[in-house]
Design a protein around this motif. Structure first.
Motif, mmCIF file in Angstrom:
data_model
loop_
_atom_site.group_PDB
_atom_site.id
_atom_site.type_symbol
_atom_site.label_atom_id
_atom_site.label_comp_id
_atom_site.label_asym_id
_atom_site.label_seq_id
_atom_site.Cartn_x
_atom_site.Cartn_y
_atom_site.Cartn_z
ATOM 1 N N ARG A 329 0.811 -1.219 0.000
ATOM 2 C CA ARG A 329 0.000 0.000 0.000
ATOM 3 C C ARG A 329 0.841 1.264 0.000
ATOM 4 O O ARG A 329 0.400 2.305 -0.481
ATOM 5 C CB ARG A 329 -0.943 -0.021 1.206
ATOM 6 N N ASP A 335 -2.516 -0.062 -9.732
ATOM 7 C CA ASP A 335 -3.633 -0.658 -8.994
ATOM 8 C C ASP A 335 -3.756 -2.157 -9.225
ATOM 9 O O ASP A 335 -4.059 -2.906 -8.286
ATOM 10 C CB ASP A 335 -4.943 0.029 -9.391
ATOM 11 N N ASP A 336 -3.529 -2.604 -10.457
ATOM 12 C CA ASP A 336 -3.685 -4.036 -10.720
ATOM 13 C C ASP A 336 -2.621 -4.857 -10.015
ATOM 14 O O ASP A 336 -2.892 -5.957 -9.524
ATOM 15 C CB ASP A 336 -3.683 -4.312 -12.224
ATOM 16 N N ARG A 338 -1.093 -3.932 -7.191
ATOM 17 C CA ARG A 338 -1.467 -3.901 -5.765
ATOM 18 C C ARG A 338 -2.534 -4.936 -5.459
ATOM 19 O O ARG A 338 -2.437 -5.684 -4.479
ATOM 20 C CB ARG A 338 -1.986 -2.518 -5.389
ATOM 21 N N ALA A 339 -3.586 -4.955 -6.289
ATOM 22 C CA ALA A 339 -4.695 -5.876 -6.046
ATOM 23 C C ALA A 339 -4.209 -7.322 -6.081
ATOM 24 O O ALA A 339 -4.609 -8.144 -5.240
ATOM 25 C CB ALA A 339 -5.798 -5.652 -7.082
#
Length: 353
Positions: A329, A335-336, A338-339
């Motif tokens: 984080r 974002d992808d 991280r997810a």
């Protein structure tokens, strides 16, 4: 990870999973310091470079930066190691192997920190060298699956105008592989306020501001970094633990601390791993991202930081998963990515120990 989460971190009922399979991000790794020891020996032998015994038979070296002479010895070893990088292929190999080592340790995202000034003379200038590193990072990402981004770091022992030049260079590459701007080397040297203009340049470009602070100097320097450089993360920052009011300010501001336990002990900041105040930081609600700093000189890579903190502080798997989530984080990962990493952390925790 707040106090309520950390309270169970000493539970002995949670059997230990393999920290090397725990997905994580690596946010504090220096360029030359990431080199494999075997690679150092091979490249030095190729070009007939004589290495000091502390980098050969005495590896990893016994280091302490408790005084200026100790830091000088540390820096000399770093400079010797940097001198073995002679060709573009050497640079590409270093970045690829750093990504491979992170992949083996569960890393899925790496932000590698480099001062192009230290390599400019041999590689055609700071811009040409940064282009080479970014190209190597793209190749490493493709070959290993580890996302590799670059933090351009100024050297606080050089003139602040040099830092402005590097900040402008980093700004030109914002969104093109460079994600942050840092300030490294011995934090007891130079005047931090003199670097404010460089950080303002980088900040206007949308880069993460990532100065070193709060390792070799105490809370007073952390406070200066917060006041003057306005960091998103602090390289080290571990000595914030010595001042509860300052630590509360760090927590309230959401500033992540890139804590490197093994290097802290190797450099004499703490006498042993159990003295590294990770529990104090976590209990206060701080965001802690464990990093390896310079594995070439300290002998421990990313998973080793998790393993040593587990052993030193009896952290259970929930606590280690919390540290891994913080690293993701606090990163600049898309974002992808991280997810994917966060889902992998949940899967690691859900799997049988």
């Amino acid at each position: 990870m707040g106090l309520e989460t950390f309270a169970g971190a000493h539970s002995s009922t949670n059997a230990a999973r393999d920290v090397r399979t725990l997905p994580k991000a690596h946010l504090h790794l220096h360029f030359t310091g990431s080199m494999r020891h075997d690679t150092l020996l091979e490249l030095a032998a190729r070009d007939g470079i004589a290495l000091p015994d502390s980098l050969v038979s005495g590896w990893p070296p016994q280091l302490s930066a408790a005084d200026e002479k100790g830091w000088f010895r540390f820096q000399r070893l770093y400079d010797v190691a940097r001198s073995v990088l002679r060709t573009e292929d050497d640079v590409r190999r270093l970045v690829r192997e750093a990504a491979e080592d992170d992949a083996a340790d569960g890393g899925g995202w790496l932000e590698i920190q480099v001062d192009p000034s230290g390599y400019a003379a041999r590689f055609g200038g700071i811009t040409a060298f940064l282009d080479l590193v970014l190209d190597a990072a793209r190749e490493a990402t493709a070959s290993t699956g580890v996302g590799v981004a670059v933090v351009v770091a100024a050297n606080r022992t050089r003139h602040p105008l040099d830092a402005r030049t590097l900040a402008r260079l980093a700004a030109q590459y914002a969104g093109r592989g460079v994600v942050g701007f840092g300030l490294s080397n011995d934090e007891r040297r130079g005047t931090t306020t003199d670097f404010a203009a460089a950080f303002a340049i980088a900040g206007r470009a949308g880069l993460l501001l990532l100065p070193h602070g709060g390792e070799l100097r105490g809370p007073e320097h952390v406070r200066t970094c917060l006041d003057v450089l306005r960091p998103a993360r602090l390289g080290h920052g571990v000595r914030s633990a010595e001042d509860p009011d300052l630590l509360a300010r760090v927590v309230d501001a959401g500033i992540a601390l890139e804590v490197c336990p093994v290097s802290n002990v190797s450099l004499g900041v703490y006498s042993d791993l159990s003295s590294v105040p990770v529990p104090t930081l976590l209990e206060a609600g701080a965001t802690v991202a464990l990093g390896s700093d310079d594995p070439l000189l300290f002998g421990s890579r990313l998973a080793g930081q998790y393993a040593t903190m587990r052993a030193a502080h009896d952290l259970d798997d929930d606590a280690l998963a919390g540290l891994a989530r913080m690293s993701v984080r606090a990163s600049a990962a898309p974002d992808d990515v991280r997810a994917r990493l966060l889902a992998g952390i949940d899967d690691w925790l859900a799997a049988p120990a």
